[in-house]
Design a protein around this motif. Structure first.
Motif, PDB file in Angstrom:
ATOM      1  N   ALA A 111       0.834  -1.210   0.000  1.00  0.00           N
ATOM      2  CA  ALA A 111       0.000   0.000   0.000  1.00  0.00           C
ATOM      3  C   ALA A 111       0.863   1.251   0.000  1.00  0.00           C
ATOM      4  O   ALA A 111       0.565   2.232  -0.702  1.00  0.00           O
ATOM      5  N   GLU A 112       1.967   1.227   0.764  1.00  0.00           N
ATOM      6  CA  GLU A 112       2.835   2.409   0.831  1.00  0.00           C
ATOM      7  C   GLU A 112       3.493   2.696  -0.512  1.00  0.00           C
ATOM      8  O   GLU A 112       3.657   3.853  -0.894  1.00  0.00           O
ATOM      9  N   TYR A 113       3.852   1.642  -1.228  1.00  0.00           N
ATOM     10  CA  TYR A 113       4.552   1.810  -2.496  1.00  0.00           C
ATOM     11  C   TYR A 113       3.667   1.465  -3.693  1.00  0.00           C
ATOM     12  O   TYR A 113       4.157   1.024  -4.728  1.00  0.00           O
ATOM     13  N   HIS A 114       2.388   1.702  -3.520  1.00  0.00           N
ATOM     14  CA  HIS A 114       1.430   1.386  -4.580  1.00  0.00           C
ATOM     15  C   HIS A 114       1.772   2.099  -5.889  1.00  0.00           C
ATOM     16  O   HIS A 114       1.745   1.495  -6.962  1.00  0.00           O
ATOM     17  N   GLU A 115       2.123   3.377  -5.814  1.00  0.00           N
ATOM     18  CA  GLU A 115       2.403   4.140  -7.032  1.00  0.00           C
ATOM     19  C   GLU A 115       3.680   3.642  -7.706  1.00  0.00           C
ATOM     20  O   GLU A 115       3.746   3.553  -8.942  1.00  0.00           O
ATOM     21  N   THR A 116       4.689   3.293  -6.912  1.00  0.00           N
ATOM     22  CA  THR A 116       5.914   2.727  -7.490  1.00  0.00           C
ATOM     23  C   THR A 116       5.609   1.457  -8.268  1.00  0.00           C
ATOM     24  O   THR A 116       6.037   1.289  -9.416  1.00  0.00           O
ATOM     25  N   LEU A 117       4.838   0.565  -7.657  1.00  0.00           N
ATOM     26  CA  LEU A 117       4.516  -0.704  -8.308  1.00  0.00           C
ATOM     27  C   LEU A 117       3.649  -0.491  -9.541  1.00  0.00           C
ATOM     28  O   LEU A 117       3.832  -1.165 -10.566  1.00  0.00           O
ATOM     29  N   ARG A 118       2.731   0.449  -9.464  1.00  0.00           N
ATOM     30  CA  ARG A 118       1.880   0.732 -10.620  1.00  0.00           C
ATOM     31  C   ARG A 118       2.722   1.162 -11.814  1.00  0.00           C
ATOM     32  O   ARG A 118       2.502   0.712 -12.953  1.00  0.00           O
ATOM     33  N   LEU A 119       3.697   2.010 -11.567  1.00  0.00           N
ATOM     34  CA  LEU A 119       4.563   2.485 -12.648  1.00  0.00           C
ATOM     35  C   LEU A 119       5.454   1.365 -13.184  1.00  0.00           C
ATOM     36  O   LEU A 119       5.717   1.293 -14.389  1.00  0.00           O
ATOM     37  N   VAL A 120       5.935   0.486 -12.314  1.00  0.00           N
ATOM     38  CA  VAL A 120       6.761  -0.639 -12.771  1.00  0.00           C
ATOM     39  C   VAL A 120       5.945  -1.580 -13.640  1.00  0.00           C
ATOM     40  O   VAL A 120       6.401  -2.030 -14.704  1.00  0.00           O
ATOM     41  N   TYR A 121       4.738  -1.887 -13.217  1.00  0.00           N
ATOM     42  CA  TYR A 121       3.873  -2.770 -13.999  1.00  0.00           C
ATOM     43  C   TYR A 121       3.561  -2.176 -15.371  1.00  0.00           C
ATOM     44  O   TYR A 121       3.342  -2.910 -16.343  1.00  0.00           O
ATOM     45  N   ALA A 122       3.533  -0.855 -15.456  1.00  0.00           N
ATOM     46  CA  ALA A 122       3.157  -0.190 -16.707  1.00  0.00           C
ATOM     47  C   ALA A 122       4.296  -0.130 -17.723  1.00  0.00           C
ATOM     48  O   ALA A 122       4.072   0.231 -18.883  1.00  0.00           O
ATOM     49  N   VAL A 123       5.527  -0.478 -17.330  1.00  0.00           N
ATOM     50  CA  VAL A 123       6.665  -0.407 -18.242  1.00  0.00           C
ATOM     51  C   VAL A 123       6.528  -1.486 -19.318  1.00  0.00           C
ATOM     52  O   VAL A 123       6.255  -2.646 -19.003  1.00  0.00           O
ATOM     53  N   PRO A 124       6.699  -1.142 -20.591  1.00  0.00           N
ATOM     54  CA  PRO A 124       6.567  -2.130 -21.672  1.00  0.00           C
ATOM     55  C   PRO A 124       7.532  -3.297 -21.492  1.00  0.00           C
ATOM     56  O   PRO A 124       8.678  -3.122 -21.071  1.00  0.00           O
ATOM     57  N   ALA A 125       7.071  -4.480 -21.842  1.00  0.00           N
ATOM     58  CA  ALA A 125       7.882  -5.687 -21.643  1.00  0.00           C
ATOM     59  C   ALA A 125       8.982  -5.823 -22.676  1.00  0.00           C
ATOM     60  O   ALA A 125       9.967  -6.520 -22.453  1.00  0.00           O
ATOM     61  N   SER A 126       8.843  -5.183 -23.815  1.00  0.00           N
ATOM     62  CA  SER A 126       9.786  -5.412 -24.919  1.00  0.00           C
ATOM     63  C   SER A 126      10.781  -4.270 -25.124  1.00  0.00           C
ATOM     64  O   SER A 126      11.484  -4.236 -26.127  1.00  0.00           O
ATOM     65  N   GLY A 127      10.855  -3.336 -24.177  1.00  0.00           N
ATOM     66  CA  GLY A 127      11.707  -2.172 -24.374  1.00  0.00           C
ATOM     67  C   GLY A 127      13.184  -2.444 -24.134  1.00  0.00           C
ATOM     68  O   GLY A 127      13.558  -3.385 -23.440  1.00  0.00           O
ATOM     69  N   ARG A 128      14.041  -1.628 -24.731  1.00  0.00           N
ATOM     70  CA  ARG A 128      15.478  -1.661 -24.478  1.00  0.00           C
ATOM     71  C   ARG A 128      15.781  -0.793 -23.252  1.00  0.00           C
ATOM     72  O   ARG A 128      14.942   0.002 -22.825  1.00  0.00           O
ATOM     73  N   SER A 129      16.995  -0.950 -22.708  1.00  0.00           N
ATOM     74  CA  SER A 129      17.282  -0.289 -21.437  1.00  0.00           C
ATOM     75  C   SER A 129      18.708   0.229 -21.380  1.00  0.00           C
ATOM     76  O   SER A 129      19.646  -0.476 -21.734  1.00  0.00           O
ATOM     77  N   ARG A 130      18.845   1.481 -20.929  1.00  0.00           N
ATOM     78  CA  ARG A 130      20.156   2.051 -20.594  1.00  0.00           C
ATOM     79  C   ARG A 130      19.944   3.144 -19.560  1.00  0.00           C
ATOM     80  O   ARG A 130      19.368   4.191 -19.856  1.00  0.00           O
TER      81      ARG A 130
END
Length: 376
Positions: A111-130
């Motif tokens: 509950a405390e980190y609900h917004e953090t988790l929401r944003l992580v879940y929303a990240v596209p699965a196929s994206g590149r990263s740097r």
């Protein structure tokens, strides 16, 4: 008469000192070819922090999932209820779900980190990263995202175990997938510490998934998605990228006087002007006497053998890493930087082998579970 005779000797001595000083200054200032750097370049690898920055290719902002992850994990703090679930030792027995107290504490953290988790879940699965790191800073390169990635990954895998305890395999699957994708977002990062953190995150995530599988029935599609993600986490080139990157960063202590001076003064725990002046003089002496070049030769020989070993596939890779380590003697005290830098490698190669074994066992276990589902 004695004083008269001493004057020519004093003049001669002063002349010799000046000549030696001139030779030293000329040797320090004259450009020189570095055969060790040339050898690294012939293998197609970077040999300096600036070259490493260019070697670690940029990712267009629109495709860079690391930016989205950075925004999400920035909301995490260094303390709070999340810390109860970041320990590798926090695991219920196989076949048993979370206790009532653990469920209560974990739900408070979620509950405390609900917004953090929401944003992580929303990240596209196929994206590149740097991630936005400055490798040109060499040994001073900052990697603040690694700790927060571990926090978030641990929280997500704990959430997956919670959903399995409550009999919700779909939400458990999504939590484990999100944790794995976040962990893998540093898989291309060319530093040893980034790879070690990645191995550590998987070593926490997979035992939690093992327990989740014993608590609820997953579908074949859910198991297949987990199996695919975990199989990709082996990434045989990531360990190589880590050691190539650290070598390029550490080479700066042999080629840049200020970087070498900073490394030594930090190690000795004193940055005062008198101490720094004496250390600078010592570095000059190492260069003039050729000891610094011998130090560089030892360092490059050791790292070169490890790079060559990590270029091999398994099982040849592990055997070659062990052999390379046995063939290289411990650096002497006069090899200042090799003594300082090489012990930091520690158990890097065995940790990578442990990671590969853990990933392959997990993939096999998921395959066995899929087979059981199909033939029960």
């Amino acid at each position: 008469m004695a004083s008269v005779r001493r004057k020519p000797l004093a003049v001669l001595g002063a002349g010799i000192v000046l000549l030696l000083a001139a030779c030293v200054l000329w040797g320090l200032g004259a450009p020189r070819r570095d055969r060790f750097i040339e050898a690294i370049h012939r293998r197609g690898y970077p040999a300096s922090p600036a070259e490493l920055e260019a070697w670690y290719l940029p990712v267009p902002a629109a495709e860079n999932v690391a930016l989205a992850y950075t925004n999400a994990i920035a909301r995490l703090t260094d303390s709070g209820p999340i810390t109860n679930f970041t320990s590798k030792s926090w695991l219920p027995p196989i076949g048993q779900g979370l206790s009532a107290d653990e469920i209560s504490d974990l739900k408070a953290a979620l509950a405390e980190y609900h917004e953090t988790l929401r944003l992580v879940y929303a990240v596209p699965a196929s994206g590149r990263s740097r991630y936005p790191i400055r490798l040109v800073d060499g040994p001073a390169t900052q990697l603040p995202h690694l700790f927060k990635i571990k926090q978030a990954s641990c929280l997500l895998s704990a959430e997956g175990l919670l959903h399995a305890t409550e009999g919700d395999p779909e939400r458990a699957t999504q939590a484990f997938l999100a944790a794995g994708r976040l962990t893998e977002s540093v898989s291309e990062e060319p530093t040893i510490i980034s790879q070690l953190v990645r191995y550590a995150d998987w070593a926490i995530l997979l035992p939690r998934l093992e327990r989740a599988l014993s608590l609820t029935r997953f579908t074949d599609a859910q198991l297949a998605s987990l199996q695919e993600l975990i199989a990709a986490a082996e990434r045989p080139k990531s360990a190589l990228r880590g050691i190539v990157g650290d070598r390029a960063i550490d080479m700066s202590v042999f080629t840049d006087h200020k970087t070498a001076l900073d490394a030594l003064t930090e190690t000795r725990g004193s940055a005062g002007n008198p101490q720094r002046f004496l250390t600078s003089g010592g570095l000059t002496l190492l260069r003039v006497t050729g000891l610094l070049e011998k130090d560089e030769a030892y360092f490059c020989d050791y790292m070169g053998k490890q790079v060559a070993a990590l270029e091999l596939p398994y099982p040849e890779r592990f055997a070659a890493c062990q052999q390379a380590s046995r063939m290289t003697n411990t650096p002497g005290h006069m090899l200042v930087f090799s003594s300082l830098l090489l012990p930091a490698l520690g158990r890097y190669f065995s940790r990578e082998a442990d990671h590969v074994a853990l990933v392959r066992v997990a993939v096999t276990a998921l395959g066995v579970e899929r087979f059981r589902l199909a033939h029960t």
